[in-house]
Design an enzyme around this catalytic site. Structure first.
Site, mmCIF file in Angstrom:
data_model
loop_
_atom_site.group_PDB
_atom_site.id
_atom_site.type_symbol
_atom_site.label_atom_id
_atom_site.label_comp_id
_atom_site.label_asym_id
_atom_site.label_seq_id
_atom_site.Cartn_x
_atom_site.Cartn_y
_atom_site.Cartn_z
ATOM 1 N N HIS A 49 -13.847 52.694 -8.745
ATOM 2 C CA HIS A 49 -14.085 54.140 -7.660
ATOM 3 C C HIS A 49 -13.523 53.564 -6.340
ATOM 4 O O HIS A 49 -12.748 52.655 -6.448
ATOM 5 C CB HIS A 49 -15.525 54.463 -7.649
ATOM 6 C CG HIS A 49 -16.171 54.658 -9.122
ATOM 7 N ND1 HIS A 49 -16.021 55.780 -9.825
ATOM 8 C CD2 HIS A 49 -17.034 54.006 -9.890
ATOM 9 C CE1 HIS A 49 -16.634 55.814 -10.992
ATOM 10 N NE2 HIS A 49 -17.350 54.684 -10.935
ATOM 11 N N GLU A 70 -22.084 53.684 -5.466
ATOM 12 C CA GLU A 70 -21.583 52.611 -6.641
ATOM 13 C C GLU A 70 -20.437 51.837 -6.204
ATOM 14 O O GLU A 70 -20.167 50.681 -6.312
ATOM 15 C CB GLU A 70 -21.340 53.219 -7.807
ATOM 16 C CG GLU A 70 -21.094 52.433 -9.036
ATOM 17 C CD GLU A 70 -20.100 52.864 -10.111
ATOM 18 O OE1 GLU A 70 -20.422 54.331 -10.421
ATOM 19 O OE2 GLU A 70 -19.533 52.115 -11.116
ATOM 20 N N GLU A 100 -20.660 46.933 -16.497
ATOM 21 C CA GLU A 100 -21.714 47.818 -15.905
ATOM 22 C C GLU A 100 -22.760 46.847 -15.559
ATOM 23 O O GLU A 100 -23.660 46.377 -16.293
ATOM 24 C CB GLU A 100 -22.223 49.112 -16.676
ATOM 25 C CG GLU A 100 -21.022 49.995 -17.292
ATOM 26 C CD GLU A 100 -20.797 50.893 -16.284
ATOM 27 O OE1 GLU A 100 -21.415 50.931 -15.241
ATOM 28 O OE2 GLU A 100 -19.825 51.827 -16.523
HETATM 29 ZN ZN LIG Z 1 -18.611 53.622 -12.232
#
Ligand SMILES: [Zn+2]
Length: 731
Positions: free
Chosen positions: A546, A562, A686
């Protein structure tokens, strides 16, 4: 009791005798253990007086000044007739033989035997030892041998660990089986039950060159097998089976109550013996008396109603190596001389079929991505015969996917010590060999015709080595070998002014030379090491997920973005990877938006070696937590040779370990752009769930972010350590 005494004796000797006997003269190897190179003393190992050969030799391993012998689990298991399995997630080796199950964990002193926890002697654990690019699981021989019911002795003079199988009587009763007579047949215990397979006979036939042991079973059978040594036997125990022989076969029953069929002129076996081994439960035992320790394959012949056992050979190993910087494939087995080689196109590949051979079930055969000048990938499998073969042929197939065509002139194949060497870049030079050892070392060996005196001079501040030797004692062509690995730039052989052979070796900066005796030796071995350069040639693209207008997930209570956490972890990962010697490229170093296609495109344009994308998770279910690794399933795409799943497995393991977090899952995703469009192995890690209160708090801390970066760094290092045979394998 005898076994216990022998074991105690051995413990005493290993604790006291072995360290004293360890001297500079003892044979030793340089191997990698725990990612470190170390010297290990080797010992011999015999089972029932047969020398056990293994590609990684048995070694003495020292732990807190106590020595223990570690042996490759595959070697001991295959000779003991045990089954071995490996769980990469838990790093557990399971050895199963008869009623005994031993579970060892790599690097752990505790071991489970039939569910009961024990501590290994001297706390010396199972280890992964990598020698000559072969990583093998090594287990403490005294403990494992004893638990498998073997006697263990140590012979100091020959430095040999001797294993002895349990007494044969204990396994194979020699007392005559009761002949069923009329009186017995009235007795229910001596009749087959309705569920029994009726074994009506056995014959040994030859199908071409291949012997077959054919059992008249009329249906498929369930069985277990055991190999016994001295003499070599293969034992089949067939469950729920009852011998119901014809009168003619009854005449062949020997004095031990076994139906015995002799094999005449058979290359593999001398006889087959069969008896009603157990009447409670019903079981038939078939013993094949073998001429050598070989493999076997069992099929069922629908046409005749026979179960067919065919003795066959093993392929033990298939690997990629360099010979004087030229690429070759090495195939190991006991029937490698019986091969076929084929050139195939679209895609270009070479197929090497080893006939009458199965893949040794105790060895690990994985498809390997090589990415060399010539070899792109190696795949190994048992091949179902096509129209080139008889339907009954037993074939192990090695497919070498090529990056460029290999002509018959390029191909040079020789057999050497049970190895088939498939040279792919022409016949190599005689007289010397240059080869990489692990990551940071290489070895140059001159092979003399006789004992000779070598002269070695270091020139240009030690960067250029000049080795002089009498031409009469050597058989080396004048040549320039462009090595260009991290240790050596080139090796040039030329003629000196007095007709002697002069070899110049140009070393790379940071490379260190070691050598032994120069005088009155036949071969001269020069070793080069360079630990500075470890990962210098690898480029890792780090993608902070992102950024800019795309915040990614937003955390549950603290409302963290995030994209900010991803960037902090990515920057720390970059710092750590560079400290470890990697080159890195950051997709973004600040809060900017980068399109997904551009992220993959940048990595492709740079021809990066690895793509690591860092994200944090979020889910509607607030209880969800833990580490997740996403990867593109290349195994479903024949045009994609990346080993993404392997990389993902390593990442999941290392992240869970570094973060002390739960393992959520490893997830195959075929539509994620950065994973699908990249051309190098790629994963998304993640780090945890921003939607989970507990992990949200952790992800906010710099300590947790630093540990995440450490996990990613460890994973990258481990990936290269485990997958690449050598830095020099890069084209
Ligand atoms: Zn992400």
């Amino acid at each position: 009791m005898r076994r216990l005494c022998a074991l105690l004796l051995m413990i005493c000797i290993l604790l006291v005798g072995a360290p004293m006997s360890v001297s500079a003269d003892e044979p030793k190897i340089t191997a990698e253990v725990d990612e470190r190179r170390m010297e290990l003393y080797t010992v011999n190992l015999t089972l029932d007086n047969l020398f056990l050969a293994s590609d990684v030799p048995p070694v003495l391993f020292e732990y807190q000044q106590q020595f223990r012998t570690l042996v490759p689990v595959a070697a001991i298991a295959s000779y003991a007739g045990a089954e071995v399995s490996w769980d990469g997630d838990t790093r557990e080796v399971t050895i199963i033989k008869d009623e005994t199950a031993i579970v060892l964990t790599i690097d752990s002193a505790s071991v489970m035997v039939n569910g009961e926890e024990k501590t290994l002697p001297s706390r010396v654990p199972a280890k992964i030892v990598t020698y000559q690019e072969r990583g093998r699981t090594m287990v403490p021989v005294a403990f494992v041998g004893q638990e498998l019911g073997m006697k263990v002795d140590w012979d100091e003079s020959s430095r040999t660990v001797r294993l002895t199988s349990p007494e044969p009587e204990a396994i194979e009763p020699e007392e005559p089986a009761e002949e069923p007579d009329e009186k017995d047949e009235e007795n229910g215990a001596n009749n087959p039950s309705a569920s029994d397979i009726l074994l009506k006979g056995i014959r040994i036939t030859m199908d071409g060159d291949t012997p077959e042991i054919r059992l008249q079973t009329d249906t498929k059978i369930t069985y277990s097998t055991t190999y016994l040594t001295a003499p070599t036997r293969l034992v089949f125990d067939i469950q729920n089976a009852w011998l119901m022989l014809s009168d003619q076969q009854k005449n062949q029953i020997n004095s031990n109550g076994q139906l015995e069929v002799k094999a005449s002129n058979n290359p593999y076996l001398t006889s087959a013996r069969m008896s009603q081994f157990s009447k409670d439960p019903h079981a038939v035992r078939l013993v094949l008396d073998l001429k050598q320790n070989i493999g076997h394959k069992v099929t069922y012949d629908e046409r005749t109603g026979e179960t067919v056992i065919r003795p066959t050979n093993y392929v033990d190993d298939v690997r990629f190596e360099h010979f004087n910087t030229r690429e070759m494939i090495v195939i190991e087995g006991n029937n490698i001389s019986n091969y076929n080689i084929m050139h195939l196109d679209n895609p270009k590949r070479l197929v090497v079929d080893i006939k009458d051979s199965v893949l040794n079930p105790n060895r690990l055969f994985v498809d390997r991505n090589i990415g060399g000048r010539v070899v792109n990938r190696i795949r190994t499998s048992e091949f179902k015969p096509d129209h080139h073969y008889d339907p009954d042929d037993i074939i192990s197939r090695v497919v070498i996917d090529l990056n460029k065509a290999v002509s018959n002139n390029d191909l040079y194949i020789i057999e050497e010590n049970g190895q088939l060497l498939v040279h792919l870049e022409g016949k190599p030079e005689d007289g010397y060999r240059y080869e990489g050892i692990g990551w940071t070392a290489s070895q140059l060996t001159f092979y003399g015709n006789a004992r000779t005196d070598y002269k070695l001079v270091e020139e240009s501040a030690g960067n250029l080595i000049k080795v002089t030797m009498p031409a009469t004692n050597m058989n080396i062509p004048f040549d320039l070998l462009e090595v260009n690995d991290p240790m050596v730039e080139f090796i040039q052989v030329s003629e000196g002014s007095n007709g002697e052979l002069v070899t110049h070796i140009k070393m790379k900066p940071g490379s260190i030379l070691q050598y032994g005796n120069l005088n009155n030796v036949q071969d001269l071995v020069l070793t080069f090491t360079n630990t500075d350069i470890k990962y210098r040639e690898k480029l890792i693209v780090i993608d902070a997920g992102h950024g800019g207008s795309d915040p990614g997930a937003i955390s549950g209570t603290m409302k963290m973005l995030e994209k900010d956490i991803n960037l902090k972890v990515a920057l720390e990962t970059q710092r750590m990877l560079e400290a470890a010697g990697f080159r890195t490229y950051m997709i973004r170093t600040n809060d900017t938006y980068v399109a997904l296609q551009d992220r993959a495109g940048a990595a492709n344009m740079l021809n990066a070696d690895l793509f690591v994308s860092i994200h944090a998770n979020s889910a509607a279910n607030k209880n969800m937590k833990g580490v997740e690794t996403l990867y593109y399933p290349s195994e479903n795409n024949p045009a994609d040779f990346r080993n993404n799943k392997y990389l993902a497995t390593i990442f999941q393991d290392e992240m869970v370990r570094a973060l002390g977090a739960a393992s959520f899952r490893i997830n195959a995703r075929d539509k994620l752009v950065v994973l699908r469009e990249t051309k190098m192995p790629a994963i998304i890690t993640e780090l945890g769930f921003l939607s989970n209160a507990e992990e949200e708090k952790l992800l906010a801390t710099s300590d947790y972010q630093r540990r995440a970066a450490q996990g990613a760094t460890n994973a990258v290092i481990r990936y290269f350590e485990e997958t690449l045979t050598h830095l020099a394998s890069r084209p």
